[in-house]
Design an enzyme around this catalytic site. Structure first.
Site, short mmCIF file in Angstrom:
data_model
loop_
_atom_site.label_atom_id
_atom_site.label_comp_id
_atom_site.label_asym_id
_atom_site.label_seq_id
_atom_site.Cartn_x
_atom_site.Cartn_y
_atom_site.Cartn_z
N ASN A 95 -7.50 -0.14 13.44
CA ASN A 95 -8.95 -0.25 13.20
C ASN A 95 -9.28 -1.52 12.41
O ASN A 95 -10.37 -1.65 11.86
CB ASN A 95 -9.46 0.99 12.46
CG ASN A 95 -8.86 1.12 11.07
OD1 ASN A 95 -7.98 0.34 10.70
ND2 ASN A 95 -9.32 2.09 10.31
N GLU A 116 -9.87 -0.49 4.37
CA GLU A 116 -10.41 0.08 5.60
C GLU A 116 -11.77 -0.55 5.93
O GLU A 116 -12.46 -1.06 5.03
CB GLU A 116 -10.61 1.59 5.41
CG GLU A 116 -9.31 2.38 5.28
CD GLU A 116 -8.75 2.82 6.63
OE1 GLU A 116 -8.58 1.96 7.52
OE2 GLU A 116 -8.48 4.02 6.78
N HIS A 163 -7.66 -2.54 9.69
CA HIS A 163 -7.38 -2.51 8.26
C HIS A 163 -6.26 -3.46 7.88
O HIS A 163 -5.39 -3.80 8.69
CB HIS A 163 -7.15 -1.09 7.72
CG HIS A 163 -5.90 -0.41 8.17
ND1 HIS A 163 -5.83 0.95 8.36
CD2 HIS A 163 -4.66 -0.88 8.45
CE1 HIS A 163 -4.61 1.28 8.72
NE2 HIS A 163 -3.88 0.20 8.79
N ASP A 189 0.83 -1.20 0.00
CA ASP A 189 0.00 0.00 0.00
C ASP A 189 0.87 1.26 0.00
O ASP A 189 2.10 1.17 0.13
CB ASP A 189 -0.98 -0.01 1.18
CG ASP A 189 -0.31 -0.24 2.53
OD1 ASP A 189 0.94 -0.21 2.60
OD2 ASP A 189 -1.02 -0.43 3.53
C1 GLP Z 1 -0.29 1.22 8.03
C2 GLP Z 1 0.34 0.52 6.84
C3 GLP Z 1 -0.05 -0.93 6.82
C4 GLP Z 1 0.34 -1.52 8.16
C5 GLP Z 1 -0.50 -0.93 9.26
C6 GLP Z 1 -0.11 -1.34 10.66
O1 GLP Z 1 -1.54 1.68 7.70
N1 GLP Z 1 -0.03 1.17 5.62
O2 GLP Z 1 0.62 -1.59 5.75
O3 GLP Z 1 0.21 -2.91 8.13
O4 GLP Z 1 -0.45 0.46 9.21
O5 GLP Z 1 0.92 -0.52 11.13
P1 GLP Z 1 1.76 -0.72 12.45
O6 GLP Z 1 2.58 -1.95 12.22
O7 GLP Z 1 2.62 0.51 12.53
O8 GLP Z 1 0.81 -0.85 13.56
#
Ligand code: GLP
Length: 234
Positions: free
Chosen positions: A136, A143, A138, A67
């Site tokens: 959340n 989302e 995702h 992403d």
């Molecule tokens: C972001 C990234 C995702 C990631 C998620 C979790 O939105 N775009 O690819 O998996 O957050 O992030 P974290 O590991 O910092 O909690």
């Protein structure tokens, strides 16, 4: 989903890196889809440490960016592009020509999604995805919603996602993101899901609940036959 419980973040990272390293040794032309964020950084660093002096091992890997934040300059330190270059492509000497990614600042975002969707279709089946769990629920930037989108698309970002630490330094938060879609993710052969820290406890419970709920997109992983959850949460 197979839950693998580790004592701490460091051990999760070392163990996931060991698994990925072995897999690349078996199949050097592996296609890997990568998440960014804080959770996978330890795994990528541990992988880079293992690859030191052995960089040619990764020379044939193809890397796909899961992403990207929309509308920020491509090489901005907050971009997923910058992160993957820093933690994965550079230390593992993977040529940029083997990197497939959404351009954060694409002039025509719809066209950009179509381009990446076609590239994903050409590469499929993708061998491995390393994923993180959004606060959340995702998955990438899929989302929570009443219905999820199967292929690469533009996603409107929730306020919660806009608070993610990657973009905390930006005065104007990205209103949208690019992401692989749910069908593309569910078609990946093997998924490693990384979860660490008390702040993800409730999310992990929903992940393991065993029902696919579009209001918690990561729960759709219960439909996938080969997901390993690396976690330090009992
Ligand atoms: C972001 C990234 C995702 C990631 C998620 C979790 O939105 N775009 O690819 O998996 O957050 O992030 P974290 O590991 O910092 O909690």
């Amino acid at each position: 989903m197979k839950k693998l419980l580790f004592p701490d973040y460091q051990t999760i990272s070392e163990s996931a890196a060991d698994w990925i390293f072995k897999r690349v040794a078996e199949k050097p032309e592996l296609t890997i889809c990568l998440a960014t964020g804080s959770t996978p950084t330890g795994t990528y660093e541990a992988l880079a440490a293992r690859a030191k002096g052995n960089e040619r091992l990764f020379a044939k890997c193809r890397v796909l960016k899961l992403d990207e934040w929309g509308g920020i300059p491509e090489n901005h330190p907050a971009s997923c592009q910058y992160y993957i270059q820093k933690y994965f492509l550079d230390p593992l000497s993977i040529p940029k020509s083997q990197f497939i990614s959404f351009k954060a600042d694409a002039a025509d975002p719809e066209k950009e999604c179509k381009r990446v969707k076609e590239q994903i279709a050409e590469l499929s089946p993708i061998d491995l995805a390393v994923l993180g769990l959004g606060l959340n629920g995702h998955l990438g930037f899929n989302e929570p919603a009443s219905a999820l989108t199967p292929y690469a698309h533009i996603a409107e970002l929730s306020i919660e996602t806009q608070k993610h630490q990657m973009v905390e330094g930006l005065n104007v938060k990205p209103a949208f993101g690019y992401t692989m879609g749910m069908a593309e993710l569910l078609q990946v052969r093997k998924i490693i899901m990384l979860v660490s820290g008390e702040h993800k406890r409730e999310q992990q419970e929903k992940l393991l609940h065993g029902k696919a709920d579009p209001q918690f997109p990561a729960s759709f992983l219960c439909l996938h036959p080969d997901v390993d959850l690396y976690t330090d949460l009992p």
